[in-house]
Scaffold this motif. Structure first.
Motif, PDB file in Angstrom:
ATOM      1  N   GLY A  29      39.218  60.378  19.403  1.00 20.20           N
ATOM      2  CA  GLY A  29      38.109  60.433  20.290  1.00 20.20           C
ATOM      3  C   GLY A  29      38.155  59.294  21.380  1.00 20.20           C
ATOM      4  N   SER A  30      39.545  58.978  21.868  1.00 20.02           N
ATOM      5  CA  SER A  30      39.807  58.255  23.061  1.00 20.02           C
ATOM      6  C   SER A  30      39.642  59.238  24.364  1.00 20.02           C
ATOM      7  CB  SER A  30      41.027  57.080  22.916  1.00 20.02           C
ATOM      8  OG  SER A  30      42.310  58.024  22.713  1.00 20.02           O
ATOM      9  N   LEU A  31      39.320  58.900  25.279  1.00 19.30           N
ATOM     10  CA  LEU A  31      39.226  59.597  26.572  1.00 19.30           C
ATOM     11  C   LEU A  31      40.677  59.097  27.442  1.00 19.30           C
ATOM     12  CD1 LEU A  31      35.401  59.729  27.821  1.00 19.30           C
ATOM     13  CD2 LEU A  31      36.894  61.674  27.116  1.00 19.30           C
ATOM     14  N   HIS A  32      41.041  60.121  28.214  1.00 21.96           N
ATOM     15  CA  HIS A  32      42.025  59.786  29.113  1.00 21.96           C
ATOM     16  C   HIS A  32      41.947  60.616  30.356  1.00 21.96           C
ATOM     17  CE1 HIS A  32      44.270  57.913  25.929  1.00 21.96           C
ATOM     18  NE2 HIS A  32      43.905  58.919  24.951  1.00 21.96           N
ATOM     19  N   GLU A  33      41.780  59.713  31.757  1.00 15.14           N
ATOM     20  CA  GLU A  33      41.609  60.506  32.962  1.00 15.14           C
ATOM     21  C   GLU A  33      42.910  61.519  33.321  1.00 15.14           C
ATOM     22  OE1 GLU A  33      41.883  60.503  36.489  1.00 15.14           O
ATOM     23  OE2 GLU A  33      39.895  61.011  36.262  1.00 15.14           O
ATOM     24  N   THR A  34      42.540  62.685  33.921  1.00 14.96           N
ATOM     25  CA  THR A  34      43.686  63.357  34.309  1.00 14.96           C
ATOM     26  C   THR A  34      44.039  63.552  35.670  1.00 14.96           C
ATOM     27  OG1 THR A  34      42.378  65.233  34.452  1.00 14.96           O
ATOM     28  CG2 THR A  34      43.224  64.757  32.154  1.00 14.96           C
ATOM     29  N   SER A  35      43.516  62.829  36.463  1.00  9.83           N
ATOM     30  CA  SER A  35      44.017  62.965  37.723  1.00  9.83           C
ATOM     31  C   SER A  35      45.046  61.922  38.301  1.00  9.83           C
ATOM     32  CB  SER A  35      42.651  62.194  38.572  1.00  9.83           C
ATOM     33  OG  SER A  35      42.536  61.065  38.762  1.00  9.83           O
ATOM     34  N   VAL A  36      45.608  62.131  39.616  1.00  8.56           N
ATOM     35  CA  VAL A  36      46.541  61.231  39.992  1.00  8.56           C
ATOM     36  C   VAL A  36      46.221  60.015  40.085  1.00  8.56           C
ATOM     37  CG1 VAL A  36      47.412  63.031  41.515  1.00  8.56           C
ATOM     38  CG2 VAL A  36      45.657  61.366  42.389  1.00  8.56           C
TER      39      VAL A  36
END
Length: 120
Positions: free
Chosen positions: A30-37
């Motif tokens: 369920g952990s979120l991870h940002e995908t941007s630079v």
């Protein structure tokens, strides 16, 4: 998405560019991870600023399963980046994006921990 503590500091508001690549991925836990630079800069920035990411309507986090290989994850991300939802396309106009940013920035500026707003 907001990464912050209670200390008054500037808030860096990150606005994504165009395209419908997911803003976040989720792992099986369920952990979120940002995908941007910006993903690698967020942790280091927290010592001197809060970070807020304005999510774009119509983009859901891309869910990864425990049995996915790195190649599977990359393929799923590429597929999601190429298949924009109708909701995303309806809200991908400049005026809709500006309206979303103004609402979010206005709300952030009222928080006691936000000493000023910096838009990136």
């Amino acid at each position: 998405y907001i990464a912050r503590d209670d200390r008054p500091k500037p808030v860096v508001v990150l606005l994504h560019g165009s395209g419908c690549a997911p803003d976040f991925t989720t792992d099986p836990d369920g952990s979120l991870h940002e995908t941007s630079v910006f993903q690698d800069a967020i942790g280091a920035t927290l010592a001197t600023a809060h970070v807020a990411i304005i999510e774009r309507p119509g983009l859901d986090p891309l869910a990864f399963t425990a049995d996915m290989s790195m190649a599977d994850k990359q393929a799923a991300f590429a597929k999601a980046s190429d298949q924009c939802s109708d909701e995303f396309l309806d809200n991908a106009t400049q005026s809709a994006r500006v309206d979303d940013a103004v609402v979010a920035i206005t709300a952030l500026s009222r928080e006691p921990w936000a000493s000023r707003i910096v838009v990136a």
